[in-house]
Design a protein around this motif. Structure first.
Motif, PDB file in Angstrom:
ATOM      1  N   LEU A 124     -20.170  -0.832  -5.326  1.00 27.38           N
ATOM      2  CA  LEU A 124     -18.842  -0.327  -4.975  1.00 27.38           C
ATOM      3  C   LEU A 124     -18.916   0.406  -3.638  1.00 27.38           C
ATOM      4  O   LEU A 124     -19.604   1.415  -3.506  1.00 27.38           O
ATOM      5  CB  LEU A 124     -18.337   0.616  -6.070  1.00 27.38           C
ATOM      6  CG  LEU A 124     -16.856   0.996  -6.038  1.00 27.38           C
ATOM      7  CD1 LEU A 124     -15.987  -0.250  -6.184  1.00 27.38           C
ATOM      8  CD2 LEU A 124     -16.544   2.013  -7.113  1.00 27.38           C
ATOM      9  N   VAL A 125     -18.188  -0.082  -2.640  1.00 29.07           N
ATOM     10  CA  VAL A 125     -18.230   0.467  -1.286  1.00 29.07           C
ATOM     11  C   VAL A 125     -16.799   0.730  -0.815  1.00 29.07           C
ATOM     12  O   VAL A 125     -15.920  -0.137  -0.957  1.00 29.07           O
ATOM     13  CB  VAL A 125     -18.930  -0.509  -0.308  1.00 29.07           C
ATOM     14  CG1 VAL A 125     -18.891   0.033   1.110  1.00 29.07           C
ATOM     15  CG2 VAL A 125     -20.373  -0.725  -0.742  1.00 29.07           C
ATOM     16  N   ARG A 126     -16.573   1.943  -0.247  1.00 26.09           N
ATOM     17  CA  ARG A 126     -15.261   2.286   0.310  1.00 26.09           C
ATOM     18  C   ARG A 126     -15.305   2.132   1.823  1.00 26.09           C
ATOM     19  O   ARG A 126     -16.227   2.597   2.488  1.00 26.09           O
ATOM     20  CB  ARG A 126     -14.869   3.705  -0.059  1.00 26.09           C
ATOM     21  CG  ARG A 126     -13.444   4.051   0.371  1.00 26.09           C
ATOM     22  CD  ARG A 126     -13.025   5.405  -0.121  1.00 26.09           C
ATOM     23  NE  ARG A 126     -13.746   6.486   0.555  1.00 26.09           N
ATOM     24  CZ  ARG A 126     -13.466   7.778   0.384  1.00 26.09           C
ATOM     25  NH1 ARG A 126     -12.500   8.141  -0.453  1.00 26.09           N
ATOM     26  NH2 ARG A 126     -14.171   8.697   1.015  1.00 26.09           N
ATOM     27  N   ILE A 127     -14.265   1.503   2.355  1.00 26.37           N
ATOM     28  CA  ILE A 127     -14.157   1.249   3.787  1.00 26.37           C
ATOM     29  C   ILE A 127     -12.966   2.026   4.331  1.00 26.37           C
ATOM     30  O   ILE A 127     -11.898   2.081   3.702  1.00 26.37           O
ATOM     31  CB  ILE A 127     -14.002  -0.260   4.062  1.00 26.37           C
ATOM     32  CG1 ILE A 127     -15.195  -1.024   3.482  1.00 26.37           C
ATOM     33  CG2 ILE A 127     -13.878  -0.534   5.559  1.00 26.37           C
ATOM     34  CD1 ILE A 127     -15.073  -2.515   3.614  1.00 26.37           C
ATOM     35  N   ARG A 180      -7.839   3.459   3.387  1.00 22.82           N
ATOM     36  CA  ARG A 180      -9.073   3.488   2.597  1.00 22.82           C
ATOM     37  C   ARG A 180      -8.947   2.478   1.463  1.00 22.82           C
ATOM     38  O   ARG A 180      -7.954   2.491   0.725  1.00 22.82           O
ATOM     39  CB  ARG A 180      -9.328   4.889   2.036  1.00 22.82           C
ATOM     40  CG  ARG A 180      -9.532   5.950   3.106  1.00 22.82           C
ATOM     41  CD  ARG A 180      -9.763   7.317   2.497  1.00 22.82           C
ATOM     42  NE  ARG A 180     -10.002   8.329   3.529  1.00 22.82           N
ATOM     43  CZ  ARG A 180     -10.240   9.614   3.277  1.00 22.82           C
ATOM     44  NH1 ARG A 180     -10.291  10.043   2.011  1.00 22.82           N
ATOM     45  NH2 ARG A 180     -10.436  10.453   4.263  1.00 22.82           N
ATOM     46  N   PHE A 181      -9.944   1.619   1.331  1.00 20.84           N
ATOM     47  CA  PHE A 181      -9.930   0.614   0.273  1.00 20.84           C
ATOM     48  C   PHE A 181     -11.365   0.321  -0.141  1.00 20.84           C
ATOM     49  O   PHE A 181     -12.315   0.647   0.571  1.00 20.84           O
ATOM     50  CB  PHE A 181      -9.214  -0.660   0.734  1.00 20.84           C
ATOM     51  CG  PHE A 181      -9.697  -1.191   2.046  1.00 20.84           C
ATOM     52  CD1 PHE A 181     -10.715  -2.127   2.107  1.00 20.84           C
ATOM     53  CD2 PHE A 181      -9.126  -0.747   3.234  1.00 20.84           C
ATOM     54  CE1 PHE A 181     -11.167  -2.610   3.315  1.00 20.84           C
ATOM     55  CE2 PHE A 181      -9.583  -1.233   4.457  1.00 20.84           C
ATOM     56  CZ  PHE A 181     -10.602  -2.156   4.496  1.00 20.84           C
ATOM     57  N   TRP A 182     -11.512  -0.337  -1.298  1.00 18.38           N
ATOM     58  CA  TRP A 182     -12.820  -0.544  -1.919  1.00 18.38           C
ATOM     59  C   TRP A 182     -13.126  -2.035  -2.038  1.00 18.38           C
ATOM     60  O   TRP A 182     -12.226  -2.851  -2.274  1.00 18.38           O
ATOM     61  CB  TRP A 182     -12.853   0.082  -3.317  1.00 18.38           C
ATOM     62  CG  TRP A 182     -12.640   1.567  -3.329  1.00 18.38           C
ATOM     63  CD1 TRP A 182     -11.436   2.228  -3.280  1.00 18.38           C
ATOM     64  CD2 TRP A 182     -13.648   2.572  -3.387  1.00 18.38           C
ATOM     65  NE1 TRP A 182     -11.628   3.574  -3.303  1.00 18.38           N
ATOM     66  CE2 TRP A 182     -12.985   3.829  -3.368  1.00 18.38           C
ATOM     67  CE3 TRP A 182     -15.038   2.559  -3.450  1.00 18.38           C
ATOM     68  CZ2 TRP A 182     -13.668   5.029  -3.422  1.00 18.38           C
ATOM     69  CZ3 TRP A 182     -15.727   3.747  -3.505  1.00 18.38           C
ATOM     70  CH2 TRP A 182     -15.047   4.970  -3.479  1.00 18.38           C
ATOM     71  N   ILE A 183     -14.423  -2.341  -1.903  1.00 18.26           N
ATOM     72  CA  ILE A 183     -14.920  -3.702  -2.139  1.00 18.26           C
ATOM     73  C   ILE A 183     -16.195  -3.611  -2.985  1.00 18.26           C
ATOM     74  O   ILE A 183     -16.787  -2.535  -3.116  1.00 18.26           O
ATOM     75  CB  ILE A 183     -15.215  -4.454  -0.828  1.00 18.26           C
ATOM     76  CG1 ILE A 183     -16.316  -3.733  -0.040  1.00 18.26           C
ATOM     77  CG2 ILE A 183     -13.957  -4.623   0.006  1.00 18.26           C
ATOM     78  CD1 ILE A 183     -16.795  -4.489   1.183  1.00 18.26           C
ATOM     79  N   THR A 184     -16.603  -4.750  -3.559  1.00 22.38           N
ATOM     80  CA  THR A 184     -17.830  -4.795  -4.375  1.00 22.38           C
ATOM     81  C   THR A 184     -18.838  -5.821  -3.854  1.00 22.38           C
ATOM     82  O   THR A 184     -19.807  -6.139  -4.535  1.00 22.38           O
ATOM     83  CB  THR A 184     -17.492  -5.131  -5.839  1.00 22.38           C
ATOM     84  OG1 THR A 184     -16.772  -6.369  -5.882  1.00 22.38           O
ATOM     85  CG2 THR A 184     -16.676  -4.033  -6.485  1.00 22.38           C
TER      86      THR A 184
END
Length: 488
Positions: free
Chosen positions: A365-368, A420-424
């Motif tokens: 889980l990574v926030r950009i 801000r949004f999240w990817i996996t």
């Protein structure tokens, strides 16, 4: 013998040699030494011709030689004729086997039949011919030599095909030398003569036998260690409850341990005392400690990385200016493949001592974050909602946790906001998904009239200030200067 004889041919030949007397040469006094040498050579040739005529060129010997040559030629022709027919019969029999068994047999049979079927038939018929001639009381030396050489050919063919390409010819030449000496019955004498020379070593001697035995024992033990290590490594890699980094550490430890054991077993089998290696090992360790500090540091760092699991295969890391996915971890370096396809081999010491960003250490889980500016006259709440919608439209962006848009600062000329949004899946790239979100935001802002600030400088002139304006006329260039400038 009558007519042209072997002795007359040699006499004619040696008559043309420097020490011979030619017919058309002028009569001169011949040197007594040359005359004596010429007479001794003629006597030797005469005795040789008599021996060949009385012992070899007799009717009995010619029949024996012809019989043996006929047996050899017949064995070769019969083997040549039967080989393709036997191969067809074997292929037909293999095709009748069950499916799995037939596939396994077809993987092995070409290695044996393609190189060994015809020589095997020659060996069989030659040995049969040798047995038949021996039972009949006839000479069979030539057939025995041919059978021995054919057997050597078969063994060399079958063994060398499994060796590396650059080793096949040297091994084949060495094996052929042994086979020829063995067929002539002088292998034992030649072997004793070679082994009589060597370097004293302890209670024995380093000679050809010692070197050959060392090569064979080392090859056997190393092959066994490599085979067992590959089997154990494949078994370790399938352990379900063991972390990937620990699997790599266990596999490398098994391989190194087996090769060390193979080295000790080789020395033990050769009679080399292991107690004498203690002092040598200590001195070697000190020398390696000073001369191979970096290698030892990388090795120890690799053990640390594999044991503490701070970096694992398929983790996405960022070290210095390198961002990519860890493809493999070794005892000396880690292989990191970047998004542009470059594979970086990073020494393990750098991964231990330097700052490393592991984007997937505990989870993927990574926030950009992406910042942007909006005009003061724009609807900020609408801009924030459009930013969230643009992120939600991307398939790689997670809906839980949901994207957010924060108002960060009121700047001098624009409002600063942040998406801000999240990817996996950081291994698929971070900048590319950030770019896609920003493109979608651009489209939505244009559609809903959200203005982005245009960089510009503003000059204010107050009422009590003075503005001096000066008009200057440009001077036209002279014709010569203009021509020169056009040429430049």
């Amino acid at each position: 013998m009558t007519g042209f004889t072997f002795l007359s041919f040699l006499n004619g030949l040696f008559g043309r040699l420097p020490f011979g007397v030619q017919d058309n040469a002028p009569a001169e006094a011949e040197d007594p030494t040359i005359a004596e040498l010429r007479e001794n050579l003629q006597n030797l040739l005469e005795r040789g011709e008599v021996w060949v005529r009385n012992n070899l060129l007799t009717q009995e010997n010619l029949i024996a030689i012809g019989t043996q040559i006929s047996v050899v030629v017949a064995a070769i022709l019969v083997g040549w004729f039967l080989a393709p027919r036997i191969r067809r019969v074997l292929d037909f029999g293999i095709s009748k086997l069950p499916g799995d068994l037939a596939n396994r047999v077809n993987q092995i049979t070409p290695l044996i039949l393609d190189h060994g079927l015809r020589p095997a038939l020659w060996v069989a018929f030659l040995w049969i011919g040798e047995v038949v001639l021996s039972a009949m009381g006839l000479p069979h030396v030539m057939v025995r030599i041919a059978a021995s050489l054919a057997t050597a050919w078969l063994i060399i063919k079958l063994i060398t095909q499994f060796m590396p390409e650059d080793m096949r010819k040297p091994v084949a030449w060495f094996a052929w030398s042994l086979a020829i000496l063995s067929s002539m019955g002088i292998l034992d004498d030649a072997w004793r003569m070679v082994n009589s020379q060597g370097i004293p070593f302890g209670e024995g001697m380093i000679n050809a036998e010692f070197v050959l035995r060392a090569i064979i024992m080392a090859a056997v033990f190393i092959f066994a260690a490599q085979w067992l290590a590959s089997r154990l490594k494949s078994r370790v890699e399938t352990l379900p409850k063991v972390e990937p980094s620990l699997r790599i550490l266990m596999a490398n430890a098994i391989q190194i341990g087996l090769f060390i054991a193979a080295a000790f077993l080789t020395m033990t089998s050769l009679g080399i005392p292991l107690s004498g290696l203690a002092v040598f090992g200590g001195a070697l360790g000190v020398g390696l400690g000073f001369g191979m500090q970096q290698i030892v540091a990388n090795f120890i760092s690799g053990v640390i990385l594999l044991s503490d699991r701070s970096i694992k295969p398929h983790d996405v890391i960022e070290v210095d200016e390198t961002y990519g996915e860890v493809m493999s971890l070794g005892l000396r370096y880690a292989s990191v493949v970047t998004r542009d396809g470059k594979e970086h081999l990073i020494p393990n010491e750098q991964l231990v001592t330097n700052k490393v960003v592991n984007w997937s250490y505990s989870n993927n889980l990574v926030r950009i974050k992406r910042r942007f500016l909006v005009e003061y006259e724009s609807d900020l709440r609408l801009a924030a909602q459009l930013c969230i919608d643009a992120a939600m439209d991307q398939p790689r962006v997670l809906h839980d946790p949901a994207p957010k848009c924060l108002l960060m600062e009121f700047g001098e000329s624009a409002v600063e906001m942040e998406a801000r949004f999240w990817i996996t899946d950081p291994q698929n790239g971070i900048n590319n998904i950030g770019s896609e979100v920003m493109f979608a935001m651009w489209d939505k802002f244009k559609e809903h009239g959200i203005d982005l600030p245009l960089g510009q400088d503003e000059i204010r002139i107050l009422g009590d200030s003075q503005l001096n304006v000066k008009l200057v006329r440009d001077k036209k260039p002279k014709p010569e200067a203009k021509a020169d400038s056009e040429q430049d």
